[in-house]
Write a protein that holds these residues in place. Structure first.
Motif, PDB file in Angstrom:
ATOM      1  N   VAL A 134      22.702   7.034  68.278  1.00 45.67           N
ATOM      2  CA  VAL A 134      22.110   5.929  67.520  1.00 45.67           C
ATOM      3  C   VAL A 134      23.209   4.881  67.348  1.00 45.67           C
ATOM      4  O   VAL A 134      24.239   5.163  66.730  1.00 45.67           O
ATOM      5  CB  VAL A 134      21.592   6.382  66.140  1.00 45.67           C
ATOM      6  CG1 VAL A 134      20.824   5.247  65.470  1.00 45.67           C
ATOM      7  CG2 VAL A 134      20.724   7.621  66.255  1.00 45.67           C
TER       8      VAL A 134
ATOM      9  N   HIS B 258      10.555   1.522  66.084  1.00 44.35           N
ATOM     10  CA  HIS B 258      10.962   2.134  67.349  1.00 44.35           C
ATOM     11  C   HIS B 258      10.144   1.643  68.541  1.00 44.35           C
ATOM     12  O   HIS B 258      10.386   2.089  69.674  1.00 44.35           O
ATOM     13  CB  HIS B 258      10.857   3.658  67.255  1.00 44.35           C
ATOM     14  CG  HIS B 258      11.864   4.298  66.354  1.00 44.35           C
ATOM     15  ND1 HIS B 258      13.211   4.057  66.466  1.00 44.35           N
ATOM     16  CD2 HIS B 258      11.717   5.174  65.323  1.00 44.35           C
ATOM     17  CE1 HIS B 258      13.865   4.765  65.554  1.00 44.35           C
ATOM     18  NE2 HIS B 258      12.982   5.443  64.842  1.00 44.35           N
TER      19      HIS B 258
ATOM     20  N   PHE C  62       9.069   4.321  59.343  1.00 41.59           N
ATOM     21  CA  PHE C  62       9.288   4.241  60.773  1.00 41.59           C
ATOM     22  C   PHE C  62       7.977   3.889  61.469  1.00 41.59           C
ATOM     23  O   PHE C  62       6.901   4.224  60.986  1.00 41.59           O
ATOM     24  CB  PHE C  62       9.796   5.581  61.322  1.00 41.59           C
ATOM     25  CG  PHE C  62      11.122   6.008  60.776  1.00 41.59           C
ATOM     26  CD1 PHE C  62      12.303   5.551  61.346  1.00 41.59           C
ATOM     27  CD2 PHE C  62      11.208   6.883  59.698  1.00 41.59           C
ATOM     28  CE1 PHE C  62      13.535   5.953  60.857  1.00 41.59           C
ATOM     29  CE2 PHE C  62      12.437   7.290  59.195  1.00 41.59           C
ATOM     30  CZ  PHE C  62      13.606   6.820  59.771  1.00 41.59           C
TER      31      PHE C  62
ATOM     32  N   CYS D 249      19.868  -0.192  67.968  1.00 39.17           N
ATOM     33  CA  CYS D 249      19.434  -0.782  66.703  1.00 39.17           C
ATOM     34  C   CYS D 249      19.899  -2.225  66.528  1.00 39.17           C
ATOM     35  O   CYS D 249      21.001  -2.593  66.938  1.00 39.17           O
ATOM     36  CB  CYS D 249      19.976   0.032  65.525  1.00 39.17           C
ATOM     37  SG  CYS D 249      19.392   1.745  65.493  1.00 39.17           S
TER      38      CYS D 249
ATOM     39  N   GLN E 225      17.611   9.009  61.567  1.00 36.25           N
ATOM     40  CA  GLN E 225      17.248   8.875  62.971  1.00 36.25           C
ATOM     41  C   GLN E 225      17.874   9.978  63.831  1.00 36.25           C
ATOM     42  O   GLN E 225      17.340  10.327  64.885  1.00 36.25           O
ATOM     43  CB  GLN E 225      17.670   7.501  63.501  1.00 36.25           C
ATOM     44  CG  GLN E 225      16.927   6.336  62.855  1.00 36.25           C
ATOM     45  CD  GLN E 225      17.352   5.002  63.454  1.00 36.25           C
ATOM     46  OE1 GLN E 225      17.034   4.707  64.600  1.00 36.25           O
ATOM     47  NE2 GLN E 225      18.085   4.207  62.678  1.00 36.25           N
TER      48      GLN E 225
END
Length: 287
Positions: free
Chosen positions: A158, A94, A62, A137, A151
């Motif tokens: 999400v 992110h 990440f 996403c 996540q």
């Protein structure tokens, strides 16, 4: 899962902490190593001195860094994460970036046998600290299925929005929408003050009706109090609006209000408010 987290700013620091608390084996990297060491002491995970070292053996890497160039650096720069990631592993970004850099790094990752997803977040510092972010996403359904449960450690929602780049495009919609709300609230509260009303009482009343919003409920009182130290900074929203305005020129969208508000934020920067939070737009109407 064995995971890495690159970037321990106001968002990344608590996000990585939620991963460790969620039972994952987390190794973190930060440009300032002392902050990574502090995180490891606080949460019990590990730290590395380079993205390459942090990513070794991780099933998911990440990242939450500053901008396009920062992301390129941690992915493909000297000691970048891509160089040590295991084939079949997934990089989840992110950071709020351009859609172009997401597609660029996805193509590079595919050539190396890796996967890349763009997954910008909304919810600010409080959302990261409380584990209730909203994540948008872009990527394949297969990669999403593998990463979504992880996540969830720091998210309340999400959602897969489409192919790589779709997450960033959705985040642009989010930024276009919320800055419009901030400007409207600023004008309304300035009007209330000039009219001699109790502005906090106005916030309480109208937040229960058609004017209600997250911005009004969470920033209305602090705007009245002239306090602007609550996370997402003007410098960062101007970066984000730049992405949205660039994309709008490419896809033929008219964003007249967004363009105007971007210039208002530029005036806030000139006032020395680059690190004030985005609700500081009201300063222009007072000063």
């Amino acid at each position: 899962m064995k995971v890495a987290f690159l970037g321990l700013g106001v968002m990344g620091y608590p996000m990585a902490g939620h991963l460790q608390k969620g039972g994952h084996d987390v190794t973190v990297y930060n440009r300032t190593t002392a902050k990574a060491e502090k995180w490891a002491r606080e949460f019990g995970g590990s730290f590395a001195k380079t993205p390459k070292e942090a990513a070794e053996g991780a099933q998911i890497v990440f990242a939450c860094v500053g901008n396009d160039n920062d992301l390129r650096d941690v992915c493909t720069g000297d000691n970048g994460a891509f160089s040590s990631m295991t084939k079949g592993s997934i990089f989840v970004d992110h950071t709020t970036t351009s859609a172009e850099v997401a597609r660029e790094l996805s193509a590079t990752a595919l050539e190396m046998g890796l996967s890349f997803m763009d997954a910008p977040v909304s919810g600010g510092q409080a959302g990261a600290e409380n584990g209730i972010l909203t994540i948008m996403c872009g990527g394949t359904q297969e990669d999403f299925a593998k990463t979504e449960p992880v996540q969830q450690c720091y998210a309340q929602a999400v959602t897969l929005m489409g192919d790589v780049g779709a997450g960033q495009l959705t985040k642009m919609v989010n930024q276009i929408t919320f800055v419009g709300a901030v400007q409207a609230i600023s004008e309304g509260l300035a009007f209330a003050e000039n009219a001699g009303l109790d502005a906090k009482k106005v916030v309480d009343v109208i937040s229960k009706g058609a004017a209600g919003s997250w911005q009004l409920s969470n920033r209305g009182h602090t705007m009245v109090d002239d306090k602007f130290d609550f996370g997402f900074a003007v410098d960062w929203v101007r970066k984000d609006l730049g992405f949205a305005l660039d994309e709008a020129r490419k896809n033929g969208s008219d964003l007249p209000v967004t363009g105007l508000i971007d210039q208002y934020y530029k005036e806030v920067q000139r006032m020395g408010g680059g690190r004030w939070d985005t609700s500081s737009l009201i300063k222009l109407l007072r000063d």
